[in-house]
Design a protein around this motif. Structure first.
Motif, PDB file in Angstrom:
ATOM      1  N   CYS A  22       0.835  -1.214   0.000  1.00 48.55           N
ATOM      2  CA  CYS A  22       0.000   0.000   0.000  1.00 48.55           C
ATOM      3  C   CYS A  22       0.861   1.251   0.000  1.00 48.55           C
ATOM      4  CB  CYS A  22      -0.926   0.018   1.219  1.00 48.55           C
ATOM      5  SG  CYS A  22      -2.289  -1.151   1.147  1.00 48.55           S
ATOM      6  N   SER A  23       1.864   1.277   0.857  1.00 44.16           N
ATOM      7  CA  SER A  23       2.742   2.444   0.980  1.00 44.16           C
ATOM      8  C   SER A  23       3.449   2.744  -0.337  1.00 44.16           C
ATOM      9  CB  SER A  23       3.760   2.208   2.089  1.00 44.16           C
ATOM     10  OG  SER A  23       4.672   3.255   2.165  1.00 44.16           O
ATOM     11  N   GLU A  24       3.940   1.718  -1.004  1.00 44.46           N
ATOM     12  CA  GLU A  24       4.651   1.898  -2.272  1.00 44.46           C
ATOM     13  C   GLU A  24       3.744   2.451  -3.372  1.00 44.46           C
ATOM     14  OE1 GLU A  24       6.256  -1.979  -3.031  1.00 44.46           O
ATOM     15  OE2 GLU A  24       7.971  -1.658  -1.699  1.00 44.46           O
ATOM     16  N   ARG A  25       2.439   2.278  -3.214  1.00 46.88           N
ATOM     17  CA  ARG A  25       1.490   2.730  -4.225  1.00 46.88           C
ATOM     18  C   ARG A  25       0.685   3.953  -3.791  1.00 46.88           C
ATOM     19  NH1 ARG A  25       3.169  -1.899  -4.570  1.00 46.88           N
ATOM     20  NH2 ARG A  25       3.334  -3.062  -6.482  1.00 46.88           N
ATOM     21  N   GLY A  26       0.985   4.473  -2.609  1.00 49.35           N
ATOM     22  CA  GLY A  26       0.276   5.644  -2.111  1.00 49.35           C
ATOM     23  C   GLY A  26      -1.170   5.359  -1.720  1.00 49.35           C
ATOM     24  N   ILE A  27      -1.451   4.122  -1.328  1.00 47.64           N
ATOM     25  CA  ILE A  27      -2.805   3.724  -0.935  1.00 47.64           C
ATOM     26  C   ILE A  27      -2.919   3.808   0.581  1.00 47.64           C
ATOM     27  CG2 ILE A  27      -4.467   1.818  -0.888  1.00 47.64           C
ATOM     28  CD1 ILE A  27      -3.135   0.812  -3.499  1.00 47.64           C
ATOM     29  N   ASP A  28      -3.947   4.471   1.062  1.00 46.85           N
ATOM     30  CA  ASP A  28      -4.217   4.528   2.503  1.00 46.85           C
ATOM     31  C   ASP A  28      -4.767   3.170   2.928  1.00 46.85           C
ATOM     32  OD1 ASP A  28      -5.058   4.984   5.096  1.00 46.85           O
ATOM     33  OD2 ASP A  28      -6.341   6.695   4.598  1.00 46.85           O
ATOM     34  N   TRP A  29      -4.030   2.445   3.753  1.00 47.75           N
ATOM     35  CA  TRP A  29      -4.438   1.091   4.132  1.00 47.75           C
ATOM     36  C   TRP A  29      -5.785   1.079   4.857  1.00 47.75           C
ATOM     37  CZ3 TRP A  29      -5.268  -0.223   9.190  1.00 47.75           C
ATOM     38  CH2 TRP A  29      -4.732   0.611  10.159  1.00 47.75           C
ATOM     39  N   LYS A  30      -6.182   2.202   5.442  1.00 47.00           N
ATOM     40  CA  LYS A  30      -7.476   2.260   6.135  1.00 47.00           C
ATOM     41  C   LYS A  30      -8.636   2.345   5.156  1.00 47.00           C
ATOM     42  CE  LYS A  30      -5.344   4.742   9.903  1.00 47.00           C
ATOM     43  NZ  LYS A  30      -5.204   6.072  10.499  1.00 47.00           N
ATOM     44  N   ARG A  31      -8.331   2.679   3.914  1.00 45.62           N
ATOM     45  CA  ARG A  31      -9.374   2.856   2.906  1.00 45.62           C
ATOM     46  C   ARG A  31      -9.217   1.872   1.744  1.00 45.62           C
ATOM     47  NH1 ARG A  31     -11.868   6.091   5.781  1.00 45.62           N
ATOM     48  NH2 ARG A  31     -11.225   8.189   6.275  1.00 45.62           N
ATOM     49  N   ILE A  32      -8.547   0.782   1.979  1.00 44.41           N
ATOM     50  CA  ILE A  32      -8.294  -0.183   0.907  1.00 44.41           C
ATOM     51  C   ILE A  32      -9.618  -0.796   0.427  1.00 44.41           C
ATOM     52  CG2 ILE A  32      -7.907  -2.178   2.385  1.00 44.41           C
ATOM     53  CD1 ILE A  32      -5.490  -2.815   0.514  1.00 44.41           C
ATOM     54  N   THR A  33      -9.719  -1.001  -0.869  1.00 42.57           N
ATOM     55  CA  THR A  33     -10.947  -1.527  -1.458  1.00 42.57           C
ATOM     56  C   THR A  33     -10.745  -2.990  -1.875  1.00 42.57           C
ATOM     57  OG1 THR A  33     -10.315  -0.901  -3.707  1.00 42.57           O
ATOM     58  CG2 THR A  33     -11.478   0.768  -2.384  1.00 42.57           C
ATOM     59  N   LEU A  34     -11.827  -3.612  -2.260  1.00 41.20           N
ATOM     60  CA  LEU A  34     -11.760  -4.984  -2.754  1.00 41.20           C
ATOM     61  C   LEU A  34     -10.905  -5.055  -4.015  1.00 41.20           C
ATOM     62  CD1 LEU A  34     -12.690  -7.880  -2.344  1.00 41.20           C
ATOM     63  CD2 LEU A  34     -14.740  -7.349  -3.653  1.00 41.20           C
ATOM     64  N   LEU A  35     -10.999  -4.041  -4.876  1.00 41.12           N
ATOM     65  CA  LEU A  35     -10.174  -4.002  -6.083  1.00 41.12           C
ATOM     66  C   LEU A  35      -8.697  -3.896  -5.718  1.00 41.12           C
ATOM     67  CD1 LEU A  35      -9.983  -3.946  -9.154  1.00 41.12           C
ATOM     68  CD2 LEU A  35     -10.370  -1.476  -9.063  1.00 41.12           C
ATOM     69  N   ASP A  36      -8.374  -3.103  -4.693  1.00 43.57           N
ATOM     70  CA  ASP A  36      -6.986  -3.023  -4.232  1.00 43.57           C
ATOM     71  C   ASP A  36      -6.501  -4.384  -3.750  1.00 43.57           C
ATOM     72  OD1 ASP A  36      -6.734  -0.247  -4.694  1.00 43.57           O
ATOM     73  OD2 ASP A  36      -7.581   0.212  -2.716  1.00 43.57           O
ATOM     74  N   LEU A  37      -7.342  -5.096  -3.011  1.00 41.38           N
ATOM     75  CA  LEU A  37      -6.954  -6.422  -2.524  1.00 41.38           C
ATOM     76  C   LEU A  37      -6.749  -7.397  -3.680  1.00 41.38           C
ATOM     77  CD1 LEU A  37      -9.162  -6.900   0.661  1.00 41.38           C
ATOM     78  CD2 LEU A  37      -6.692  -6.521   0.540  1.00 41.38           C
TER      79      LEU A  37
END
Length: 97
Positions: A22-37
């Motif tokens: 998540c960090s490497e992609r600038g994704i907030d882990w608290k707001r991760i989506t099913l698509l992110d997973l």
């Protein structure tokens, strides 16, 4: 959590993989989506594993889908445990499995 040391260690390793991804992609882990997973799962399979030894030149190794699924289970277990013990109505976005 009341789990064995090795179980908690395994969950921590799996969670660290997700948090780093998540960090490497600038994704907030608290707001991760099913698509992110889903993207994380694909990355687990497609990304070469680190070499076992820097001295030996060998072809890249990859996780098997079964291993990637085990990582996903390790990522989700602590969230489900936390949500089941939480008294609030709010749940993390990524604990809906």
């Amino acid at each position: 959590m009341g789990r064995s040391f090795n179980t908690e260690k395994a969950y921590g390793i799996c969670s660290a993989l997700l948090l780093t991804w998540c960090s490497e992609r600038g994704i907030d882990w608290k707001r991760i989506t099913l698509l992110d997973l889903a993207r994380f799962l694909r990355w687990l399979v497609d990304e070469p594993l680190p070499p076992r030894s820097p001295r030996v030149s060998s072809p890249p190794r990859f996780r098997m889908e079964k291993s990637a699924n085990a990582v996903m289970t390790g990522v989700n277990k602590p969230a489900l445990i936390w949500d089941s013990k939480s008294n609030s109505s709010a749940t993390t976005t990524w604990s809906t499995a």
